[in-house]
Design a protein around this motif. Structure first.
Motif, mmCIF file in Angstrom:
data_model
loop_
_atom_site.group_PDB
_atom_site.id
_atom_site.type_symbol
_atom_site.label_atom_id
_atom_site.label_comp_id
_atom_site.label_asym_id
_atom_site.label_seq_id
_atom_site.Cartn_x
_atom_site.Cartn_y
_atom_site.Cartn_z
ATOM 1 N N LYS A 56 1.695 5.119 13.291
ATOM 2 C CA LYS A 56 2.306 5.694 12.088
ATOM 3 C C LYS A 56 1.909 4.911 10.836
ATOM 4 N N ARG A 57 1.977 3.607 10.904
ATOM 5 C CA ARG A 57 1.590 2.787 9.753
ATOM 6 C C ARG A 57 0.116 2.990 9.415
ATOM 7 N N GLN A 58 -0.724 2.987 10.431
ATOM 8 C CA GLN A 58 -2.154 3.174 10.198
ATOM 9 C C GLN A 58 -2.436 4.544 9.585
ATOM 10 N N LEU A 59 -1.738 5.571 10.070
ATOM 11 C CA LEU A 59 -1.943 6.920 9.540
ATOM 12 C C LEU A 59 -1.529 7.004 8.071
ATOM 13 N N LEU A 60 -0.364 6.463 7.735
ATOM 14 C CA LEU A 60 0.100 6.533 6.345
ATOM 15 C C LEU A 60 -0.843 5.782 5.411
ATOM 16 N N LEU A 61 -1.319 4.630 5.832
ATOM 17 C CA LEU A 61 -2.288 3.888 5.021
ATOM 18 C C LEU A 61 -3.590 4.661 4.878
ATOM 19 N N SER A 62 -4.027 5.285 5.952
ATOM 20 C CA SER A 62 -5.257 6.068 5.924
ATOM 21 C C SER A 62 -5.144 7.233 4.937
ATOM 22 N N ILE A 63 -4.007 7.887 4.935
ATOM 23 C CA ILE A 63 -3.784 9.013 4.011
ATOM 24 C C ILE A 63 -3.842 8.529 2.564
ATOM 25 N N ALA B 22 6.606 10.110 -1.083
ATOM 26 C CA ALA B 22 6.825 10.091 0.363
ATOM 27 C C ALA B 22 6.718 11.504 0.934
ATOM 28 N N GLU B 23 7.179 12.485 0.182
ATOM 29 C CA GLU B 23 7.110 13.873 0.639
ATOM 30 C C GLU B 23 5.657 14.334 0.789
ATOM 31 N N GLU B 24 4.810 13.956 -0.172
ATOM 32 C CA GLU B 24 3.392 14.319 -0.093
ATOM 33 C C GLU B 24 2.715 13.660 1.104
ATOM 34 N N VAL B 25 3.034 12.384 1.324
ATOM 35 C CA VAL B 25 2.468 11.659 2.462
ATOM 36 C C VAL B 25 2.945 12.299 3.763
ATOM 37 N N HIS B 26 4.225 12.632 3.821
ATOM 38 C CA HIS B 26 4.813 13.266 5.007
ATOM 39 C C HIS B 26 4.118 14.593 5.305
ATOM 40 N N GLU B 27 3.891 15.376 4.276
ATOM 41 C CA GLU B 27 3.234 16.680 4.438
ATOM 42 C C GLU B 27 1.832 16.529 5.029
ATOM 43 N N LYS B 28 1.098 15.514 4.604
ATOM 44 C CA LYS B 28 -0.250 15.270 5.126
ATOM 45 C C LYS B 28 -0.218 14.686 6.540
ATOM 46 N N ALA B 29 0.803 13.869 6.831
ATOM 47 C CA ALA B 29 0.856 13.150 8.108
ATOM 48 C C ALA B 29 1.361 14.008 9.264
ATOM 49 N N THR B 30 2.340 14.868 8.999
ATOM 50 C CA THR B 30 3.016 15.600 10.060
ATOM 51 C C THR B 30 2.085 16.420 10.961
ATOM 52 N N PRO B 31 1.079 17.122 10.418
ATOM 53 C CA PRO B 31 0.184 17.849 11.329
ATOM 54 C C PRO B 31 -0.608 16.930 12.265
ATOM 55 N N LEU B 32 -0.773 15.677 11.868
ATOM 56 C CA LEU B 32 -1.566 14.730 12.659
ATOM 57 C C LEU B 32 -0.719 13.917 13.634
ATOM 58 N N LEU C 194 10.779 12.528 7.797
ATOM 59 C CA LEU C 194 10.618 12.056 6.420
ATOM 60 C C LEU C 194 11.274 10.688 6.248
ATOM 61 N N SER C 195 12.404 10.464 6.915
ATOM 62 C CA SER C 195 13.074 9.158 6.800
ATOM 63 C C SER C 195 12.187 8.042 7.359
ATOM 64 N N THR C 196 11.409 8.331 8.396
ATOM 65 C CA THR C 196 10.469 7.350 8.948
ATOM 66 C C THR C 196 9.382 7.032 7.933
ATOM 67 N N VAL C 197 8.908 8.059 7.245
ATOM 68 C CA VAL C 197 7.884 7.858 6.220
ATOM 69 C C VAL C 197 8.434 6.966 5.114
ATOM 70 N N ASP D 217 9.210 11.833 -13.742
ATOM 71 C CA ASP D 217 9.867 12.857 -12.935
ATOM 72 C C ASP D 217 10.926 12.266 -12.004
ATOM 73 N N LYS D 218 11.160 10.944 -12.121
ATOM 74 C CA LYS D 218 12.180 10.203 -11.368
ATOM 75 C C LYS D 218 11.841 10.059 -9.879
ATOM 76 N N LYS D 219 10.611 10.359 -9.491
ATOM 77 C CA LYS D 219 10.197 10.216 -8.103
ATOM 78 C C LYS D 219 9.459 8.894 -7.926
ATOM 79 N N ALA D 220 9.573 8.334 -6.734
ATOM 80 C CA ALA D 220 8.849 7.112 -6.390
ATOM 81 C C ALA D 220 7.465 7.503 -5.890
ATOM 82 N N TYR D 221 6.448 6.807 -6.374
ATOM 83 C CA TYR D 221 5.067 7.042 -5.964
ATOM 84 C C TYR D 221 4.519 5.770 -5.328
ATOM 85 N N TYR D 222 3.812 5.945 -4.234
ATOM 86 C CA TYR D 222 3.250 4.825 -3.485
ATOM 87 C C TYR D 222 1.729 4.884 -3.540
#
Length: 141
Positions: A16-23, A33-43, A48-51, A71-76
């Motif tokens: 999971k960590r490797q996938l999120l970093l790769s994305i 986090a929502e954008e990352v989750h959307e890209k990660a979930t098919p793989l 979302l809480s894990t992300v 927009d008050k959202k956190a970006y990583y």
């Protein structure tokens, strides 16, 4: 690359960590986090809480940087331990890197005045990109 980053931060190189970093590396932009989750979930299935937990852990370990935009959202984004500047469209969220840095003198002045050793900074301008300006103008007409 992901595995060595994680090991250097004393973290296990989980899938999971490797996938999120790769994305984040492939996208080469700050993401919610929502954008990352959307890209990660098919793989690889994950909540979302894990992300969120994983992104926050990676931020705490200095692998990612976390910023909050208008927009008050956190970006990583991957932390480069230098500085980065960008233009961000408030409509389509397109991000354009800015290569020049007008803040070097300010950094040096702040270091002298405060005793801090500045290791990086971010500067973000928000506005509307040319494509969105055109679309908005067309909507008005």
């Amino acid at each position: 690359m992901e595995e060595s980053l994680l090991k250097s931060a004393d973290l296990k190189a989980t899938k999971k960590r490797q996938l999120l970093l790769s994305i984040l590396q492939q996208e080469n932009r700050a993401m919610t986090a929502e954008e990352v989750h959307e890209k990660a979930t098919p793989l690889l299935a994950m909540n979302l809480s894990t992300v969120y937990r994983t992104l926050n852990t990676l931020t705490e370990k200095g692998i990612l940087s976390k910023t909050q935009r208008k927009d008050k959202k956190a970006y990583y984004a991957l932390e480069h331990h230098d500085h980065h500047h960008r233009l961000v469209c408030t409509v389509c969220k397109k991000t354009i890197p800015v290569d020049s840095c007008p803040l070097r003198e300010l950094e040096e002045d702040l270091e002298q005045k405060t005793g801090f050793r500045i290791t990086g900074h971010t500067l973000e301008f928000s506005g509307i990109c040319p494509l969105c300006q055109k679309a908005l103008t067309e909507e008005e007409n």
